[in-house]
Design an enzyme around this catalytic site. Structure first.
Site, PDB file in Angstrom:
ATOM      1  N   PRO A 140       0.847  -1.192   0.000  1.00 42.55           N
ATOM      2  CG  PRO A 140      -0.079  -1.094   2.133  1.00 42.55           C
ATOM      3  CD  PRO A 140       0.728  -1.963   1.225  1.00 42.55           C
ATOM      4  CG  HIS A 141       1.813   2.868  -3.281  1.00 40.72           C
ATOM      5  ND1 HIS A 141       1.456   1.569  -3.588  1.00 40.72           N
ATOM      6  CD2 HIS A 141       1.508   3.604  -4.371  1.00 40.72           C
ATOM      7  CE1 HIS A 141       0.975   1.528  -4.821  1.00 40.72           C
ATOM      8  NE2 HIS A 141       0.987   2.744  -5.314  1.00 40.72           N
ATOM      9  CB  CYS A 142      -0.924   7.280  -0.364  1.00 39.34           C
ATOM     10  SG  CYS A 142      -0.509   7.577   1.374  1.00 39.34           S
TER      11      CYS A 142
END
Length: 153
Positions: A66-68
């Site tokens: 997960p990344h942002c």
């Protein structure tokens, strides 16, 4: 960027609990906010969830990244965890996720974001490294194995 520059022992978790993808991402957001008081757990969580809505970050083989991009973030932040029990992450191969690396980057760091994601994905594509990380018994051991594996790769 090296894994050692991204990750800290304080954000490495062996057997992190989370009954669902959302609960797991909330636990990660809270852990980041505890280490980086300038960031709000709700903002981190909302950014991670918004990215998940675009498509699952479960890449297969029990791994999710997960990344942002995070407003107000001045440096990339990584979180590594093994998850027990494994959590459904809507991964491409439908396997539940038990190994996760969350990545937060500054809002304007598009190229760095992509390059760092590629490095992490390459690291987790090696089944020997995945197996080593899954064998970790403590958070400190998980961190050390990750740093050693990345340096040797």
């Amino acid at each position: 960027m090296t894994l050692e520059a991204l990750l800290s022992p304080q954000l490495s978790f062996c057997h992190l609990a989370g009954s669902s993808k959302k609960k797991l991402l909330l636990n990660i957001a809270q852990a980041i906010a505890e280490q980086y008081s300038q960031h709000d757990a709700d903002t981190i969580f909302n950014q991670l969830i918004a990215r998940e809505r675009l498509g699952s970050t479960g890449i297969g083989e029990g791994v999710a990244i997960p990344h942002c991009r995070l407003p107000g973030c001045s440096q990339p932040i990584g979180v590594l965890c093994t998850i027990k029990p494994a959590v459904d992450f809507d991964a491409t191969d439908r396997q539940p996720v038990d190994l996760l690396f969350a990545l937060l980057v500054p809002e304007d760091a598009e190229q760095q974001h992509l390059e760092t994601l590629a490095q992490i994905a390459a690291l987790f594509s090696d089944n020997r490294i995945r197996d080593k990380l899954r064998q970790a018994k403590t958070s400190d051991e998980l961190y050390a194995l990750a740093i050693d594996s990345a340096a040797a790769a």
